[in-house]
Design an enzyme around this catalytic site. Structure first.
Site, PDB file in Angstrom:
ATOM      1  N   HIS A 186      23.684  63.138   2.372  1.00  0.00           N
ATOM      2  CA  HIS A 186      23.375  63.789   1.107  1.00  0.00           C
ATOM      3  C   HIS A 186      22.080  64.593   1.232  1.00  0.00           C
ATOM      4  O   HIS A 186      21.393  64.523   2.249  1.00  0.00           O
ATOM      5  CB  HIS A 186      23.221  62.749  -0.004  1.00  0.00           C
ATOM      6  CG  HIS A 186      24.470  61.973  -0.278  1.00  0.00           C
ATOM      7  ND1 HIS A 186      24.499  60.853  -1.076  1.00  0.00           N
ATOM      8  CD2 HIS A 186      25.752  62.150   0.145  1.00  0.00           C
ATOM      9  CE1 HIS A 186      25.725  60.376  -1.139  1.00  0.00           C
ATOM     10  NE2 HIS A 186      26.505  61.146  -0.401  1.00  0.00           N
ATOM     11  N   SER A 224      26.049  58.891  -5.125  1.00  0.00           N
ATOM     12  CA  SER A 224      27.066  58.880  -6.174  1.00  0.00           C
ATOM     13  C   SER A 224      26.834  57.775  -7.191  1.00  0.00           C
ATOM     14  O   SER A 224      27.031  57.977  -8.395  1.00  0.00           O
ATOM     15  CB  SER A 224      28.459  58.733  -5.551  1.00  0.00           C
ATOM     16  OG  SER A 224      28.719  59.787  -4.662  1.00  0.00           O
TER      17      SER A 224
END
Length: 508
Positions: A456, A61
């Protein structure tokens, strides 16, 4: 007609052709499906070298929002530190050398605190190894290690510790003082009760202890407790005076990503960022060092000070006297502000920031809708006042990290309801929606062995525009192309520092 734009970032929403364990594919999301199918859409690289990370490294992020906001590839913590280790510059870094020298001069200890992980999102184990190789021959070292279980598989700490303990046999000056999960030591939503438990362990006080680090982690696995939730424990082999944090000690927080390091930094070293004082108080005259700049934290020194990123997306909007809104829930608020603005805390002219409180739950699979409705309610009340709105929805990432596939599907379906509200409002009010993501996660929730996946991915993410009068180039593109594309759409000049290209193709 004057154009208004909404950039909606779906955190952790990647695209994969694999259907097994793919919550994005299996969730009933007619609004999102229609956007990707019926409107101009291109798939963007959101990992590895395309976003300034090492080849094959999963996106995250922080890096995602940095690249989106910068309009260029930004080389950040992981790549920067790796390069310094490779060239040998790391071992001559003056801040690191000063931390060692101060501990020696005070006959004190050097504490290393951070995430014990090879995930490369918040920290990297290679950096811990490098720090030990540098400092252990010179000073007593104590390690306070947080288990990951989110950016890597849920139960990797045991095998990593086994290899690490072999490495430590050559360094008799180094002990593991505490072990615990990131759930306790790396919160970012001001759940101070968790931080207190981890902090007290660093001070030498915990109801749990270990004599064998590997065995302690295995005992947690036996109780179905994964690395993230490992209860903070202290070393039971030595007197706590040998590992507890004391006045005049040196501390290096080796996480390079700031958002989950700030609260523990505040516990250790008083800041103005939070209005909270640890119940056990703080130690005096610490030489407190952070690997990178942590927003709102003013340590004694920073190992790798921030490099400025001039002329970010937000700055260009402000320079053109346009109004902008940034909106997200607590979990991702820093991403649409601090990271989006190039890793600095800044209030731009004509900018409004809106933080919707995240729900107070232990883990987000307990409330997979998160705050998406509250964000949308706030958005629709305000968006007409702004030329550019940047929004983050956290559901795919934060629920994805729990490893709970069914909950992630629920979260995506709840999010889709809000996406449809936004689409309808934008159409009625002549606002162009650009929708994208910062990295993948929710599209890989179960592996080939039917184990949960919490980390992720390296998958591409969509970039959609609801204006059918334009098209988007399908050539190789990344998150860095988003800002130039929207600037071109708004008819604004792209600054020279913004080196990525616009993907905009006009049909007129």
């Amino acid at each position: 007609m004057h154009k208004k734009v909404l950039l909606a970032i779906l955190d952790g929403y990647g695209i994969s052709n694999k259907q097994h364990g793919n919550a994005v594919y299996h969730a009933k999301t007619p609004a999102l499906d229609s956007l990707i199918k019926d409107y101009p859409c291109v798939m963007l690289e959101a990992s590895g070298e395309a976003v300034g990370l090492p080849q094959g490294q999963i996106g995250n992020s922080e890096v995602g929002h940095l690249n989106i906001g910068a309009g260029r590839i930004v080389y950040t913590g992981l790549s920067l530190i790796n390069q310094n280790i490779k060239t040998g510059a790391f071992h001559h870094n003056q801040v690191l050398l000063e931390a060692i020298a101060r501990a020696k001069a005070n006959n004190a200890k050097l504490h290393l605190i951070g995430l014990f992980s090879h995930g490369g999102v918040h920290s990297h184990m290679d950096h811990l190894y490098a720090l030990i190789k540098l400092a252990a021959p010179q000073v007593k070292m104590v390690l306070h290690l947080f288990g990951d279980g989110r950016d890597v598989a849920p139960c990797t700490m045991k095998s990593d510790l086994e290899a690490f303990m072999v490495f430590l046999k050559d360094y008799h000056n180094v002990i593991i003082g505490t072990l615990g999960g990131r759930y306790y030591g790396m919160d970012r939503d001001q759940r101070w009760d968790r931080e207190e438990i981890a902090y007290n362990a660093i001070l030498g006080n915990s109801k749990a202890s270990f004599t064998d680090p590997v065995a302690y982690v295995q005992s947690a696995y036996d109780q179905k407790v994964t690395d993230e939730f490992l209860y903070p424990a202290v070393n039971g082999n030595v007197d706590k005076e040998q590992f507890a944090l004391k006045d005049h000690d040196s501390v290096i927080f080796f996480n390079f990503r700031p958002d989950r390091a700030r609260q523990m930094s505040h516990m250790l070293f008083q800041t103005d960022y939070y209005d909270y004082t640890p119940k056990a108080g703080r130690k005096y005259n610490l030489f407190f060092v952070t690997m990178m700049n942590y927003e709102g934290i003013k340590p004694s020194a920073v190992v790798f000070p921030p490099e400025t990123i001039p002329n970010t997306f937000g700055e260009v909007i402000a320079h053109n006297k346009l109004k902008q809104l940034r909106i997200a829930e607590t979990e991702k608020y820093a991403h649409v502000t601090f990271f989006f603005d190039g890793g600095v805390e800044v209030d731009l002219p004509n900018e409004t920031k809106c933080m919707v409180p995240s729900l107070k739950v232990a883990t987000y699979d307990l409330a997979p809708e998160m705050a998406c409705k509250g964000i949308t309610d706030q958005l629709l009340n305000q968006i007409n006042q702004f030329d550019l709105t940047v929004l983050n929805f956290a559901n795919p990432d934060m629920v994805g990290h729990t490893g709970n596939y069914a909950a992630c599907v629920q979260g995506l379906e709840a999010l889709d309801v809000q996406i449809q509200r936004i689409i309808d409002f934008c159409k009625a009010n002549h606002i162009t929606l650009f929708l994208t993501a910062d990295h993948g996660n929710a599209e890989e929730m179960i592996d080939s062995n039917n184990n949960p996946v919490t980390k992720h991915t390296v998958n591409k993410v969509p970039f959609v525009c609801t204006d059918t009068n334009i098209d988007l180039q399908q050539d190789s593109a990344s998150l860095a192309n988003i800002a130039p594309t929207i600037l071109a759409y708004l008819g604004l000049k792209q600054p020279a520092e913004m080196t990525a290209n616009s993907l905009l193709i006009s049909k007129k």
